[in-house]
Write an enzyme that holds these catalytic residues in place. Structure first.
Site, short mmCIF file in Angstrom:
data_model
loop_
_atom_site.label_atom_id
_atom_site.label_comp_id
_atom_site.label_asym_id
_atom_site.label_seq_id
_atom_site.Cartn_x
_atom_site.Cartn_y
_atom_site.Cartn_z
N CYS A 130 0.85 -1.18 0.00
CA CYS A 130 0.00 0.00 0.00
C CYS A 130 0.89 1.24 0.00
O CYS A 130 2.05 1.17 0.40
CB CYS A 130 -0.88 0.04 1.23
SG CYS A 130 -1.92 -1.41 1.39
N ARG A 175 1.96 1.41 -5.91
CA ARG A 175 2.10 0.45 -4.82
C ARG A 175 0.82 -0.35 -4.60
O ARG A 175 0.82 -1.36 -3.88
CB ARG A 175 2.47 1.18 -3.53
CG ARG A 175 3.77 1.92 -3.61
CD ARG A 175 4.07 2.63 -2.31
NE ARG A 175 4.29 1.70 -1.23
CZ ARG A 175 5.46 1.14 -0.94
NH1 ARG A 175 6.51 1.43 -1.67
NH2 ARG A 175 5.57 0.30 0.05
N TRP A 197 -3.46 -1.96 -1.66
CA TRP A 197 -3.42 -3.27 -2.31
C TRP A 197 -3.98 -4.23 -1.28
O TRP A 197 -3.38 -4.45 -0.22
CB TRP A 197 -1.98 -3.63 -2.68
CG TRP A 197 -1.87 -4.85 -3.53
CD1 TRP A 197 -2.05 -4.93 -4.88
CD2 TRP A 197 -1.54 -6.19 -3.10
NE1 TRP A 197 -1.87 -6.22 -5.31
CE2 TRP A 197 -1.56 -7.01 -4.24
CE3 TRP A 197 -1.26 -6.76 -1.87
CZ2 TRP A 197 -1.28 -8.38 -4.18
CZ3 TRP A 197 -0.98 -8.12 -1.82
CH2 TRP A 197 -0.99 -8.90 -2.97
N ASN A 245 -0.02 0.16 6.07
CA ASN A 245 0.60 -0.68 5.04
C ASN A 245 1.20 -1.87 5.76
O ASN A 245 1.98 -1.68 6.70
CB ASN A 245 1.69 0.12 4.31
CG ASN A 245 2.53 -0.75 3.39
OD1 ASN A 245 2.05 -1.77 2.90
ND2 ASN A 245 3.77 -0.36 3.18
N GLY A 246 0.85 -3.08 5.36
CA GLY A 246 1.42 -4.27 6.00
C GLY A 246 0.32 -5.18 6.49
O GLY A 246 -0.84 -5.06 6.06
N GLU A 257 11.70 -14.30 -18.71
CA GLU A 257 11.35 -12.90 -18.43
C GLU A 257 10.36 -12.38 -19.49
O GLU A 257 9.40 -11.68 -19.17
CB GLU A 257 12.63 -12.06 -18.38
CG GLU A 257 12.44 -10.57 -18.19
CD GLU A 257 11.78 -10.16 -16.87
OE1 GLU A 257 11.54 -11.03 -16.01
OE2 GLU A 257 11.47 -8.97 -16.72
N LYS A 301 6.59 -10.96 -18.63
CA LYS A 301 6.13 -9.62 -19.04
C LYS A 301 4.79 -9.74 -19.76
O LYS A 301 3.88 -8.96 -19.54
CB LYS A 301 7.14 -8.92 -19.96
CG LYS A 301 8.42 -8.46 -19.31
CD LYS A 301 8.30 -7.16 -18.55
CE LYS A 301 8.17 -7.36 -17.09
NZ LYS A 301 9.24 -7.72 -16.26
N GLU A 311 1.86 -10.76 -17.31
CA GLU A 311 1.40 -9.76 -16.34
C GLU A 311 0.79 -8.54 -17.03
O GLU A 311 -0.09 -7.90 -16.47
CB GLU A 311 2.50 -9.37 -15.37
CG GLU A 311 3.68 -8.67 -15.98
CD GLU A 311 4.77 -8.36 -14.96
OE1 GLU A 311 4.47 -8.20 -13.78
OE2 GLU A 311 5.95 -8.28 -15.39
N HIS A 330 10.90 -32.66 -25.10
CA HIS A 330 10.52 -33.53 -23.98
C HIS A 330 9.08 -33.27 -23.53
O HIS A 330 8.70 -33.67 -22.44
CB HIS A 330 11.49 -33.35 -22.81
CG HIS A 330 12.90 -33.70 -23.17
ND1 HIS A 330 13.31 -35.00 -23.40
CD2 HIS A 330 13.99 -32.92 -23.39
CE1 HIS A 330 14.59 -35.00 -23.72
NE2 HIS A 330 15.03 -33.75 -23.74
N LYS A 371 3.38 -2.96 -7.01
CA LYS A 371 4.81 -2.84 -7.32
C LYS A 371 5.69 -3.59 -6.31
O LYS A 371 6.66 -4.21 -6.67
CB LYS A 371 5.18 -1.36 -7.34
CG LYS A 371 6.62 -1.08 -7.73
CD LYS A 371 6.83 -1.36 -9.19
CE LYS A 371 8.28 -1.27 -9.60
NZ LYS A 371 8.52 -1.95 -10.87
C1 F6R Z 1 7.65 -8.36 -12.75
C2 F6R Z 1 7.96 -7.74 -11.47
C3 F6R Z 1 7.97 -8.60 -10.26
C4 F6R Z 1 9.13 -8.22 -9.32
C5 F6R Z 1 9.06 -9.06 -8.03
C6 F6R Z 1 10.21 -8.74 -7.09
O1 F6R Z 1 7.66 -7.41 -13.78
O2 F6R Z 1 8.18 -6.56 -11.37
O3 F6R Z 1 8.04 -9.95 -10.61
O4 F6R Z 1 10.33 -8.43 -9.99
O5 F6R Z 1 7.85 -8.83 -7.37
O6 F6R Z 1 10.18 -7.41 -6.67
P1 F6R Z 1 11.44 -6.75 -6.00
O7 F6R Z 1 12.53 -6.70 -7.02
O8 F6R Z 1 10.98 -5.39 -5.56
O9 F6R Z 1 11.82 -7.63 -4.84
#
Ligand code: F6R
Length: 619
Positions: free
Chosen positions: A2, A27, A77, A103-104, A488, A492, A495, A511, A614
């Site tokens: 949050c 966030r 969030w 937050n938490g 990766e 992308k 998500e 396989h 985030k």
């Molecule tokens: C994907 C993405 C997430 C973060 C993951 C770790 O695009 O952004 O998968 O990489 O949540 O976040 P951090 O790096 O903040 O620990």
């Protein structure tokens, strides 16, 4: 998770708080709310959904009660309770004189809620936060801490379990806002006649770059004159002042439709800034190294722990660290690490990678590793966040603020920083001669230009993205360092475009996954260099011809001038030739652009994908 912001000053608090929330919305965006202290009253408004819904609601009800110059806000969030109006923050006590944003997670909230209900308090939400509002309200109303807001909050904090940042305001205390921190982030911003608290500096960077980072288990009182900090027992506590080294323009879109597109373009700078200053007098240096070279020499095993994209950067690191240091490297999802009893001791180095520095899974992995006496080195993009604070050594990525929820420039900066970690280890252990370390560093230093060259192909990649926007699924294949790139690329796409996407090691195809190939299925293939890894290159060419024969539409990311692969590529995206281990720095970029454009064409919010936030501060 949050985003929270508090303000005491001379401007209309509502405007300051709403501006702050706009920058913190990355966030979490399940709901938003504000509380403003105005003429002896406490005005609160909150609304499910994005900040825009709250603003519309404020327009509807009128902003008359919100004229005060102290207040706070929250962007959520959801963890406890669905994202609906009544679960939105701020939460109030029964007398509706006190408001709390949080937050938490309060882990012992069920017991606290039961206690309140037994005492006849009627709770109006499903959240853990509301219990705190009632408890602080009670502590302020009567007993030892009556009439003392900071003391009331401290008393309640001592009873709370879990990770939390709390901000509290009371109608009787219009000249102060009080906040507490355990594990979740909280910074204070120091302006002229005005003071801020927020989850991160972007909330107040428009007004001041002078900030103070709070430590663990601390309570801060902000007033127009400044701030005071104590621990949860009321004893004066130490804090860390710092000056933010970026400004408002870094946190704004700069003419781009989305932050993510701006952040993709910023990657050459992010790489250059991350490398800057780490090679001087022929030696690689980290930022904070509380480990001696002797301790680095004694390391006999490396674990890399991280989540999501950061984990993929760790997979890339494995190839480089093993090659340069001859140390065995295991890369582990942070959420799995401490639950499987990994073998750790003093001679183990754990590299914890996190953009935010507050990801709960990674933080707990760090704590577990340190508990077992392992050494921890953090790779982090957020100055003073909890993970670097709890680590033995730190290397900061200097990607600047990353607002788009999907990681792009922070990922590339992590990959670069991980190479520096590999070189620092190789240097300390003598597995590379100083001139070899210098050569590798100079190759790295040339990468911002290589990424610039890839960015020149943005329009070609976007056009392809628009063509692919109707696809049902996309597969990604790679080998060696191209394999984490494939993972990766798939992440992308999942998500951002909510599309089924899967990354595979190309050799694994036969396989099982080859059964997925059908007419027209787009398959993105990340090719190794024909010169650098000739054997792998020819094997991957065979893999592509196998899937092409079965009707797949092949989209190939290949080195410029790679003619062998051309006949097998329905679409070819060329990237500059770079040393084998550094290839992920160029080959990831087209996949980021592709995912963003597919998502955009499908009409999705590229910066704020559904269900995500985030930083993820819950396990
Ligand atoms: C994907 C993405 C997430 C973060 C993951 C770790 O695009 O952004 O998968 O990489 O949540 O976040 P951090 O790096 O903040 O620990």
């Amino acid at each position: 998770m949050c985003g929270i912001v508090g303000y005491v000053g001379h401007r209309p608090a509502l405007d300051v708080v709403l501006d702050g929330l706009r920058r913190l919305e990355y966030r979490g965006y399940d709901s938003a709310g504000v509380a403003v202290l105005d003429g002896g009253g406490l005005a609160v408004e909150r609304k499910a959904g994005r900040l825009a819904n709250l603003e519309a609601r404020l327009d509807e009800v009128g902003r008359d009660g919100f004229a005060g110059t102290s207040g706070m806000g929250h962007t959520r969030w959801a963890t406890h309770g669905a994202p609906i109006d009544r679960n939105s923050h701020p939460h109030r006590d029964t007398a509706e004189r006190l408001a709390v944003v949080h937050n938490g997670i309060i882990e012992n909230f069920a017991a606290l809620r039961a206690e309140l209900e037994a005492a006849g308090v009627e709770l109006t939400s499903d959240t853990d936060t509301e219990t705190v509002a009632h408890l602080v309200g009670q502590a302020y109303a009567a007993g030892e801490t009556a009439g003392d807001l900071p003391a009331s909050l401290r008393a309640v904090c001592r009873r709370l379990e879990g990770a939390f940042t709390l901000v509290v305001t009371h109608a009787d205390e219009p000249d102060q806002v009080v906040a507490a921190r355990r594990s979740s982030p909280l910074v204070v911003g120091l302006g002229e006649g005005e003071t801020f608290v927020a989850s991160d500096v972007s909330a107040f960077i428009e007004h001041t770059r002078e900030a103070v980072e709070l430590g663990q288990d601390q309570v801060v009182v902000i007033t127009r004159e400044g701030y005071t900090v104590t621990d949860f027992d009321g004893e004066p506590a130490e804090v860390k002042p710092f000056t933010v080294d970026w400004d408002l323009s870094a946190a704004e879109k700069g003419g781009h439709e989305y932050f993510m597109l701006k952040e993709i373009e910023e990657q050459p700078t992010a790489l250059a800034d991350t490398l800057r200053g780490h090679f001087a007098d022929g030696r690689i240096t980290l930022d904070e190294q509380r480990l001696s070279d002797q301790e680095l020499r004694d390391i006999d095993k490396v674990f890399v722990v991280a989540c999501g994209s950061a984990y993929h950067s760790g997979l890339v690191a494995k190839y480089a660290i093993e090659h340069w240091t001859r140390l065995p490297v295991e890369v582990e999802l942070a959420s799995e690490f401490r639950y499987r009893d990994p073998v750790l001791d003093r001679a183990t180095l754990v590299v914890a990678i996190s953009q935010s520095g507050e990801t709960a899974d990674t933080l707990e992995a760090v704590r577990h590793a340190r508990g077992q006496k392992a050494r921890v080195l953090a790779v982090c993009n957020t100055n003073g966040a909890q993970i670097p604070r709890e680590s033995d050594a730190v290397l900061y990525t200097h990607a600047g603020p990353e607002i788009g929820v999907a990681s792009t420039k922070a990922f590339l900066a992590q990959v670069a920083a991980n190479y520096l970690v590999g070189l620092a280890l190789a240097q300390a252990r003598g597995t590379k001669y100083p001139d070899e370390v210098a050569r590798e560093f100079h190759a790295l230093a040339a990468m911002p230009d290589a990424v610039r060259t890839v960015l020149e192909r943005t329009e070609q990649i976007k056009a392809l993205g628009r063509e692919l926007s109707d696809a049902k699924a996309v597969l990604f294949l790679g080998r060696h360092v191209g394999y984490p790139v494939a993972l990766e690329g798939a992440l992308k796409l999942k998500e951002l475009a909510y599309m089924h996407a899967e990354g595979f090691a190309a050799g694994e195809l036969k396989h099982g996954p080859i059964a997925l190939i059908e007419e027209g299925l787009p398959v993105v293939v990340v090719m190794p260099s024909p010169k650098g890894r000739a054997v792998l290159h020819s094997k991957l060419v065979s893999n592509i011809s196998e899937i092409q024969a079965r009707g797949a539409r092949t989209i190939v990311i290949a080195e410029e001038g790679d003619e062998t692969v051309r006949p097998f590529a329905d679409e070819l995206i060329e990237v500059p030739a770079v040393p084998t281990l550094l290839q992920p720095l160029v080959s990831t970029v087209p996949l980021q652009i592709l995912a963003a454009e597919i998502a955009r064409s499908r009409g999705y919010d590229v910066d704020k994908p559904r269900n995500l936030a985030k930083s993820v501060t819950v396990e």
